[in-house]
Design a protein around this motif. Structure first.
Motif, PDB file in Angstrom:
ATOM      1  N   TYR A 133       0.819  -1.212   0.000  1.00  0.00           N
ATOM      2  CA  TYR A 133       0.000   0.000   0.000  1.00  0.00           C
ATOM      3  C   TYR A 133       0.854   1.264   0.000  1.00  0.00           C
ATOM      4  CZ  TYR A 133      -4.664   2.089   0.842  1.00  0.00           C
ATOM      5  OH  TYR A 133      -5.862   2.760   0.737  1.00  0.00           O
ATOM      6  N   HIS A 134       2.154   1.129   0.251  1.00  0.00           N
ATOM      7  CA  HIS A 134       3.010   2.309   0.212  1.00  0.00           C
ATOM      8  C   HIS A 134       3.270   2.790  -1.213  1.00  0.00           C
ATOM      9  CE1 HIS A 134       5.668  -1.091  -0.248  1.00  0.00           C
ATOM     10  NE2 HIS A 134       6.756  -0.357  -0.377  1.00  0.00           N
ATOM     11  N   LEU A 135       2.691   2.133  -2.205  1.00  0.00           N
ATOM     12  CA  LEU A 135       2.719   2.697  -3.552  1.00  0.00           C
ATOM     13  C   LEU A 135       1.803   3.912  -3.667  1.00  0.00           C
ATOM     14  CD1 LEU A 135       2.779  -0.490  -5.825  1.00  0.00           C
ATOM     15  CD2 LEU A 135       4.653   1.125  -5.413  1.00  0.00           C
ATOM     16  N   HIS A 136       0.858   4.062  -2.736  1.00  0.00           N
ATOM     17  CA  HIS A 136       0.016   5.256  -2.722  1.00  0.00           C
ATOM     18  C   HIS A 136       0.897   6.461  -2.395  1.00  0.00           C
ATOM     19  CE1 HIS A 136      -2.851   8.252  -1.302  1.00  0.00           C
ATOM     20  NE2 HIS A 136      -3.812   7.567  -1.907  1.00  0.00           N
ATOM     21  N   PRO A 137       0.773   7.563  -3.119  1.00  0.00           N
ATOM     22  CA  PRO A 137       1.684   8.706  -2.920  1.00  0.00           C
ATOM     23  C   PRO A 137       1.723   9.232  -1.495  1.00  0.00           C
ATOM     24  CG  PRO A 137       0.457   8.978  -4.950  1.00  0.00           C
ATOM     25  CD  PRO A 137      -0.136   7.786  -4.264  1.00  0.00           C
ATOM     26  N   ASN A 138       0.574   9.380  -0.846  1.00  0.00           N
ATOM     27  CA  ASN A 138       0.566   9.919   0.509  1.00  0.00           C
ATOM     28  C   ASN A 138       1.166   8.945   1.510  1.00  0.00           C
ATOM     29  OD1 ASN A 138      -2.344  11.196  -0.701  1.00  0.00           O
ATOM     30  ND2 ASN A 138      -0.913  12.623   0.263  1.00  0.00           N
ATOM     31  N   ILE A 139       0.899   7.674   1.314  1.00  0.00           N
ATOM     32  CA  ILE A 139       1.474   6.670   2.218  1.00  0.00           C
ATOM     33  C   ILE A 139       2.981   6.584   2.004  1.00  0.00           C
ATOM     34  CG2 ILE A 139       1.485   4.231   2.861  1.00  0.00           C
ATOM     35  CD1 ILE A 139      -1.487   4.152   2.090  1.00  0.00           C
ATOM     36  N   ALA A 140       3.412   6.620   0.747  1.00  0.00           N
ATOM     37  CA  ALA A 140       4.850   6.595   0.463  1.00  0.00           C
ATOM     38  C   ALA A 140       5.557   7.768   1.127  1.00  0.00           C
ATOM     39  CB  ALA A 140       5.088   6.613  -1.041  1.00  0.00           C
ATOM     40  N   ALA A 141       4.979   8.948   1.009  1.00  0.00           N
ATOM     41  CA  ALA A 141       5.597  10.138   1.594  1.00  0.00           C
ATOM     42  C   ALA A 141       5.687  10.012   3.109  1.00  0.00           C
ATOM     43  CB  ALA A 141       4.807  11.385   1.210  1.00  0.00           C
ATOM     44  N   ALA A 142       4.600   9.562   3.740  1.00  0.00           N
ATOM     45  CA  ALA A 142       4.602   9.421   5.198  1.00  0.00           C
ATOM     46  C   ALA A 142       5.593   8.363   5.646  1.00  0.00           C
ATOM     47  CB  ALA A 142       3.194   9.076   5.687  1.00  0.00           C
ATOM     48  N   LEU A 143       5.625   7.251   4.915  1.00  0.00           N
ATOM     49  CA  LEU A 143       6.524   6.158   5.290  1.00  0.00           C
ATOM     50  C   LEU A 143       7.987   6.561   5.148  1.00  0.00           C
ATOM     51  CD1 LEU A 143       7.124   3.224   6.027  1.00  0.00           C
ATOM     52  CD2 LEU A 143       6.770   2.626   3.626  1.00  0.00           C
ATOM     53  N   ILE A 144       8.331   7.188   4.042  1.00  0.00           N
ATOM     54  CA  ILE A 144       9.722   7.562   3.810  1.00  0.00           C
ATOM     55  C   ILE A 144      10.189   8.572   4.850  1.00  0.00           C
ATOM     56  CG2 ILE A 144      11.254   8.789   2.215  1.00  0.00           C
ATOM     57  CD1 ILE A 144       9.710   7.399  -0.077  1.00  0.00           C
ATOM     58  N   ALA A 146       8.984   9.087   7.914  1.00  0.00           N
ATOM     59  CA  ALA A 146       9.057   8.466   9.243  1.00  0.00           C
ATOM     60  C   ALA A 146      10.213   7.478   9.326  1.00  0.00           C
ATOM     61  CB  ALA A 146       7.740   7.770   9.563  1.00  0.00           C
ATOM     62  N   ALA A 147      10.438   6.710   8.272  1.00  0.00           N
ATOM     63  CA  ALA A 147      11.531   5.739   8.282  1.00  0.00           C
ATOM     64  C   ALA A 147      12.875   6.444   8.401  1.00  0.00           C
ATOM     65  CB  ALA A 147      11.475   4.882   7.026  1.00  0.00           C
ATOM     66  N   ALA A 148      13.046   7.511   7.642  1.00  0.00           N
ATOM     67  CA  ALA A 148      14.301   8.258   7.711  1.00  0.00           C
ATOM     68  C   ALA A 148      14.508   8.854   9.092  1.00  0.00           C
ATOM     69  CB  ALA A 148      14.322   9.338   6.640  1.00  0.00           C
ATOM     70  N   ALA A 149      13.435   9.409   9.671  1.00  0.00           N
ATOM     71  CA  ALA A 149      13.545  10.010  10.999  1.00  0.00           C
ATOM     72  C   ALA A 149      13.885   8.966  12.060  1.00  0.00           C
ATOM     73  CB  ALA A 149      12.234  10.709  11.364  1.00  0.00           C
ATOM     74  N   ALA A 150      13.447   7.715  11.832  1.00  0.00           N
ATOM     75  CA  ALA A 150      13.717   6.637  12.782  1.00  0.00           C
ATOM     76  C   ALA A 150      15.067   5.969  12.549  1.00  0.00           C
ATOM     77  CB  ALA A 150      12.607   5.596  12.719  1.00  0.00           C
ATOM     78  N   GLY A 151      15.781   6.417  11.535  1.00  0.00           N
ATOM     79  CA  GLY A 151      17.103   5.850  11.261  1.00  0.00           C
ATOM     80  C   GLY A 151      17.091   4.586  10.435  1.00  0.00           C
ATOM     81  N   MET A 152      15.950   4.258   9.823  1.00  0.00           N
ATOM     82  CA  MET A 152      15.906   3.082   8.959  1.00  0.00           C
ATOM     83  C   MET A 152      16.632   3.382   7.661  1.00  0.00           C
ATOM     84  SD  MET A 152      11.953   1.882   9.510  1.00  0.00           S
ATOM     85  CE  MET A 152      11.262   1.666  11.160  1.00  0.00           C
ATOM     86  N   ARG A 153      17.144   2.334   7.018  1.00  0.00           N
ATOM     87  CA  ARG A 153      17.939   2.534   5.812  1.00  0.00           C
ATOM     88  C   ARG A 153      17.396   1.795   4.590  1.00  0.00           C
ATOM     89  NH1 ARG A 153      23.165   3.788   6.091  1.00  0.00           N
ATOM     90  NH2 ARG A 153      22.817   4.158   3.871  1.00  0.00           N
ATOM     91  N   CYS A 154      16.491   0.820   4.785  1.00  0.00           N
ATOM     92  CA  CYS A 154      16.103  -0.060   3.684  1.00  0.00           C
ATOM     93  C   CYS A 154      14.589  -0.201   3.587  1.00  0.00           C
ATOM     94  CB  CYS A 154      16.715  -1.446   3.861  1.00  0.00           C
ATOM     95  SG  CYS A 154      18.508  -1.472   4.083  1.00  0.00           S
ATOM     96  N   LEU A 155      14.088  -0.265   2.356  1.00  0.00           N
ATOM     97  CA  LEU A 155      12.667  -0.475   2.139  1.00  0.00           C
ATOM     98  C   LEU A 155      12.452  -1.272   0.864  1.00  0.00           C
ATOM     99  CD1 LEU A 155      10.821   2.680   0.748  1.00  0.00           C
ATOM    100  CD2 LEU A 155      13.295   2.331   0.536  1.00  0.00           C
ATOM    101  N   ARG A 156      11.240  -1.751   0.712  1.00  0.00           N
ATOM    102  CA  ARG A 156      10.854  -2.492  -0.503  1.00  0.00           C
ATOM    103  C   ARG A 156      10.168  -1.550  -1.482  1.00  0.00           C
ATOM    104  NH1 ARG A 156       6.520  -6.780   0.693  1.00  0.00           N
ATOM    105  NH2 ARG A 156       8.278  -8.169   1.123  1.00  0.00           N
ATOM    106  N   LEU A 157      10.552  -1.679  -2.757  1.00  0.00           N
ATOM    107  CA  LEU A 157       9.813  -1.056  -3.847  1.00  0.00           C
ATOM    108  C   LEU A 157       9.370  -2.192  -4.770  1.00  0.00           C
ATOM    109  CD1 LEU A 157      11.997   2.098  -4.563  1.00  0.00           C
ATOM    110  CD2 LEU A 157       9.829   1.970  -3.338  1.00  0.00           C
ATOM    111  N   HIS A 194      16.412  10.683   1.231  1.00  0.00           N
ATOM    112  CA  HIS A 194      16.255  10.529   2.673  1.00  0.00           C
ATOM    113  C   HIS A 194      17.160   9.426   3.234  1.00  0.00           C
ATOM    114  CE1 HIS A 194      12.567  12.760   1.713  1.00  0.00           C
ATOM    115  NE2 HIS A 194      12.527  13.101   2.983  1.00  0.00           N
ATOM    116  N   GLY A 195      18.128   8.971   2.426  1.00  0.00           N
ATOM    117  CA  GLY A 195      19.086   7.981   2.894  1.00  0.00           C
ATOM    118  C   GLY A 195      18.589   6.557   2.888  1.00  0.00           C
ATOM    119  N   LEU A 196      17.513   6.264   2.136  1.00  0.00           N
ATOM    120  CA  LEU A 196      16.937   4.928   2.088  1.00  0.00           C
ATOM    121  C   LEU A 196      17.246   4.259   0.755  1.00  0.00           C
ATOM    122  CD1 LEU A 196      13.546   5.985   3.606  1.00  0.00           C
ATOM    123  CD2 LEU A 196      14.970   4.207   4.611  1.00  0.00           C
TER     124      LEU A 196
END
Length: 282
Positions: A133-144, A146-157, A194-196
């Motif tokens: 569901y992170h393909l949705h633009p608003n969800i992608a933006a929120a996820l990226i 938040a993930a960057a702020a939490a120090g995460m480095r990797c995600l699925r596309l 964002h470093g991901l």
């Protein structure tokens, strides 16, 4: 060099998925799993993760077909009367696009799921989303963000090259590659700012719920250099609460513990997202 991530979604969903993921790692070739924070099997999923330090565990962000981490009363735009997330993904996507209140609820729930994962003390190897569901633009933006702020480095596309699937099955169903590929390229650039980082491709979308040993053995020789994520839904049985109708959960578990698969993977680097995507990271 070719590097592989063999990942299981839905850790924490139910006892059947937790047991299947643990078996697929201990007895087979599974290297990573993605944890749902709001489901009934969450605590047991955390136990599985802690008992298997070689299994790289990340967050399986859930915003549809599942249970929120925050009280549903705090998410009126995103939930149903039964307290679960809305299942009308298109309708909810429209709500997110037009409603500032819904986007604020989204940001709060994303933060809550990340916080609940952090409370486990487990290192977060990656982040992805239930039903992509992170393909949705608003969800992608929120996820990226938040993930960057939490120090995460990797995600699925979730882009799957159709040529790989059709090399094994000419009549395999399409996955909307014509639209998903350019969108994933855009999201990859956005995430990089964002470093991901993300795997180069994902295999298993066309065969979701039906990624058999024969399909896995067929596709392995065709995988190109770079990092490929092969994603699965192993479980000891189907029919549990939250299971997807028609999915062959035991068949995917069987694929991951098939000795022929282990033999085919001998000598191929495989691991979690971070180990494969950031091999030189400290």
């Amino acid at each position: 060099m070719r590097r592989l991530i063999l990942n299981a979604d839905d850790l924490g969903l139910a006892a059947e998925t937790n047991e299947g993921i643990e078996r697929a790692h201990r007895e087979g070739v599974l290297t990573a799993a993605s944890l749902m924070t709001g489901e009934a099997g969450f605590e047991e999923g955390v136990r599985v993760a802690r008992a298997n330090p070689g299994l790289a565990v990340g967050l399986h962000l859930t915003l549809t077909d599942g249970v929120p981490t925050l009280p549903a009363a705090q998410l009126p735009s995103l939930t149903q009367r039964n307290g679960r997330f809305r299942d009308d993904m298109a309708g909810m996507g429209l709500t997110l696009a037009v409603s500032r209140e819904a986007r604020a609820e989204l940001a709060a729930e994303v933060a809550a799921q990340m916080a609940r994962f952090a409370e486990t003390g487990l290192p977060c190897d990656h982040v992805n989303a239930h039903k992509h569901y992170h393909l949705h633009p608003n969800i992608a933006a929120a996820l990226i963000r938040a993930a960057a702020a939490a120090g995460m480095r990797c995600l699925r596309l979730p882009w799957e090259p159709g040529t790989l699937v059709r090399a094994i099955e000419a009549e395999a169903p399409g996955t909307g590659e014509w639209a998903i590929r350019p969108w994933c390229r855009f999201l990859r650039r956005r995430a990089a700012r964002h470093g991901l980082v993300a795997p180069d491709r994902v295999v298993g979308l066309a065969w979701s719920g039906h990624f058999t040993a024969d399909r896995l053995l067929g596709v392995l020789p065709h995988l190109p250099d770079g990092v490929t994520e092969l994603y699965f839904h192993p479980a000891t049985a189907g029919g549990f609460s939250g299971s997807a109708p028609g999915y062959d959960y035991p068949g995917e578990l069987a694929a991951l513990i098939d000795p022929r698969v282990a033999e085919a993977l001998a000598g191929t680097p495989r691991g979690g997202y971070a180990a494969m995507l950031l091999p030189n990271a400290a």
